[in-house]
Design a protein around this motif. Structure first.
Motif, mmCIF file in Angstrom:
data_model
loop_
_atom_site.group_PDB
_atom_site.id
_atom_site.type_symbol
_atom_site.label_atom_id
_atom_site.label_comp_id
_atom_site.label_asym_id
_atom_site.label_seq_id
_atom_site.Cartn_x
_atom_site.Cartn_y
_atom_site.Cartn_z
ATOM 1 N N UNK A 46 62.231 11.661 35.250
ATOM 2 C CA UNK A 46 62.137 10.799 36.323
ATOM 3 C C UNK A 46 62.541 10.784 37.764
ATOM 4 N N UNK A 47 63.591 11.577 37.554
ATOM 5 C CA UNK A 47 64.343 12.063 39.087
ATOM 6 C C UNK A 47 63.540 12.744 39.573
ATOM 7 N N UNK A 48 62.793 13.882 39.064
ATOM 8 C CA UNK A 48 61.847 14.628 39.718
ATOM 9 C C UNK A 48 60.548 13.896 40.143
ATOM 10 N N UNK A 49 59.987 12.973 39.336
ATOM 11 C CA UNK A 49 58.878 12.325 39.834
ATOM 12 C C UNK A 49 58.982 11.316 41.077
ATOM 13 N N UNK A 50 60.349 11.027 41.063
ATOM 14 C CA UNK A 50 60.752 10.181 42.079
ATOM 15 C C UNK A 50 60.720 11.141 43.691
ATOM 16 N N UNK A 51 61.504 12.155 43.285
ATOM 17 C CA UNK A 51 61.420 13.016 44.386
ATOM 18 C C UNK A 51 60.011 13.672 44.746
ATOM 19 N N UNK A 52 59.255 13.931 44.066
ATOM 20 C CA UNK A 52 57.881 14.480 44.397
ATOM 21 C C UNK A 52 56.895 13.227 44.875
ATOM 22 N N UNK A 53 57.238 11.935 44.776
ATOM 23 C CA UNK A 53 56.514 11.011 45.454
ATOM 24 C C UNK A 53 56.983 10.506 46.553
ATOM 25 N N UNK A 54 58.501 10.674 46.660
ATOM 26 C CA UNK A 54 58.738 10.604 48.097
ATOM 27 C C UNK A 54 58.387 11.556 48.970
ATOM 28 N N UNK A 55 58.424 12.961 48.811
ATOM 29 C CA UNK A 55 57.875 13.956 49.459
ATOM 30 C C UNK A 55 56.282 13.792 49.855
ATOM 31 N N UNK A 56 55.634 13.132 49.020
ATOM 32 C CA UNK A 56 54.164 13.300 49.172
ATOM 33 C C UNK A 56 54.063 11.706 50.182
ATOM 34 N N UNK A 57 54.724 10.697 49.836
ATOM 35 C CA UNK A 57 54.666 9.720 50.747
ATOM 36 C C UNK A 57 54.668 9.948 52.138
ATOM 37 N N UNK A 58 56.146 10.872 52.299
ATOM 38 C CA UNK A 58 56.758 11.019 53.655
ATOM 39 C C UNK A 58 55.706 11.914 54.335
ATOM 40 N N UNK A 59 54.963 12.873 53.679
ATOM 41 C CA UNK A 59 53.927 13.592 54.460
ATOM 42 C C UNK A 59 52.835 12.801 54.612
ATOM 43 N N UNK A 60 52.254 12.023 53.733
ATOM 44 C CA UNK A 60 51.162 10.932 54.224
ATOM 45 C C UNK A 60 51.511 10.234 55.490
ATOM 46 N N UNK A 61 52.670 9.342 55.390
ATOM 47 C CA UNK A 61 53.198 8.544 56.342
ATOM 48 C C UNK A 61 53.224 9.232 57.683
ATOM 49 N N UNK A 62 53.798 10.562 57.866
ATOM 50 C CA UNK A 62 53.930 11.325 58.969
ATOM 51 C C UNK A 62 52.806 11.776 59.618
ATOM 52 N N UNK A 63 51.850 12.227 58.593
ATOM 53 C CA UNK A 63 50.473 12.603 59.231
ATOM 54 C C UNK A 63 49.884 11.487 59.829
ATOM 55 N N UNK A 64 49.906 10.126 59.304
ATOM 56 C CA UNK A 64 49.141 9.136 59.719
ATOM 57 C C UNK A 64 49.801 8.600 61.108
ATOM 58 N N UNK A 65 51.083 8.867 61.248
ATOM 59 C CA UNK A 65 51.924 8.622 62.522
ATOM 60 C C UNK A 65 51.569 9.763 63.582
ATOM 61 N N UNK A 66 51.140 10.997 63.335
ATOM 62 C CA UNK A 66 51.043 12.073 64.023
ATOM 63 C C UNK A 66 49.425 12.284 64.544
ATOM 64 N N UNK A 67 48.644 11.429 63.733
ATOM 65 C CA UNK A 67 47.401 11.756 63.700
ATOM 66 C C UNK A 67 46.509 10.888 64.852
ATOM 67 N N UNK A 68 47.305 10.046 65.376
ATOM 68 C CA UNK A 68 46.854 9.007 66.490
ATOM 69 C C UNK A 68 45.752 8.150 65.877
ATOM 70 N N UNK A 69 45.977 7.989 64.525
ATOM 71 C CA UNK A 69 45.160 6.971 63.746
ATOM 72 C C UNK A 69 45.559 5.532 63.931
ATOM 73 N N UNK A 70 46.891 5.453 64.116
ATOM 74 C CA UNK A 70 47.636 3.904 64.504
ATOM 75 C C UNK A 70 47.883 4.054 65.733
ATOM 76 N N UNK A 71 47.495 2.734 66.440
ATOM 77 C CA UNK A 71 48.019 2.378 67.836
ATOM 78 C C UNK A 71 49.663 2.347 67.645
ATOM 79 N N UNK A 72 50.230 2.169 68.993
ATOM 80 C CA UNK A 72 51.589 2.207 68.782
ATOM 81 C C UNK A 72 52.076 0.598 68.331
ATOM 82 N N UNK A 73 51.356 -0.197 68.343
ATOM 83 C CA UNK A 73 51.760 -1.482 67.778
ATOM 84 C C UNK A 73 51.338 -1.572 66.397
#
Length: 249
Positions: free
Chosen positions: A153-180
């Motif tokens: 369960x701990x490993x599953x949590x860590x893996x999901x956090x890493x994947x969610x983090x990469x997904x979010x950071x890509x979304x933030x860095x890709x210019x997909x979202x406006x600043x607002x």
């Protein structure tokens, strides 16, 4: 931003009411096994089952014990542990559905990840203690777990956090979202995270919440600005069409 998140301490007598108060339209009702099964079926492959069907580390291991430990057999730090007392009486299904609607993690992964952080010693995480006393530590967990299941369960949590983090950071860095729009994403994410922390007993004042939100917004603005510069090092500028590479002055 700045809206005070719901107070987990305002309870009407059951732990489930905390999750209902956080989102009034939630379908967290007792006896919703069909809904819970559908939720699990729609989830990604590899998601773990609920407490009624604890995961198996292998075919020969069992997660539950036949008799609950006597009070004298429960370690003192387990008896004093009070992270989840605000949701005492809550059911696994309601906690799990709340998390499923807002995060990638299950209630099992949330609870065990929290326990692994709290029961960490100089030699590592006390997985045996966590597994053997899981029902005493977390109100909505009804079965004991093997150390292997705790680690899973701990490993599953860590893996999901890493994947969610990469997904979010890509979304933030890709210019997909406006600043607002990025501010809105951060606000919603922060509200859920703060609520879970408050459920765990963290007491946040309005001033602390506002300060945290301002700092997070500032960091994300810097991420967006620097990522724009990074993209323009090797691609065509979307404003003027000029090709920019690292060798340009």
């Amino acid at each position: 931003m700045g809206q005070k998140s719901p107070d987990p301490g305002q309870d009407d007598g059951t732990g489930d009411s905390i999750f209902r108060a956080r989102h009034a339209r939630s379908a967290m009702t007792d006896g919703s096994d069909d809904d819970a099964d559908a939720e699990t079926t729609a989830a990604e492959p590899g998601d773990e089952p609920t407490a009624e069907e604890p995961p198996q580390a292998d075919d020969t291991e069992t997660q539950a014990v036949e008799q609950a430990p006597a009070e004298s057999d429960i370690p003192e730090d387990v008896r004093k542990y009070d992270r989840f007392t605000k949701i005492d009486g809550s059911t696994y299904d309601r906690a799990n559905e709340f998390l499923r609607e807002r995060t990638y993690i299950t209630a099992r992964e949330w609870a065990i990840a929290r326990l692994c952080a709290d029961f960490r010693t100089e030699t590592g995480v006390e997985m045996t203690k966590i597994g053997e006393h899981l029902p005493e530590l977390v109100p909505f967990m009804t079965d004991t777990y093997t150390p292997q299941a705790v680690n899973q369960a701990r490993a599953a949590f860590e893996e999901k956090v890493r994947k969610a983090g990469a997904t979010f950071l890509y979304g933030a860095m890709s210019d997909f979202f406006t600043a607002e729009e990025l501010d809105d994403v951060m606000y919603e994410s922060t509200e859920v995270a703060k609520f879970l922390l408050e459920v765990e007993g963290v007491d946040l004042s309005v001033e602390e919440e506002l300060e945290a939100e301002d700092r997070i917004s500032e960091v994300m603005r810097e991420v967006r600005e620097h990522s724009a510069a990074l993209r323009h090092d090797e691609v065509t500028c979307p404003e003027c069409g000029h090709h920019i590479d690292a060798s340009d002055d």
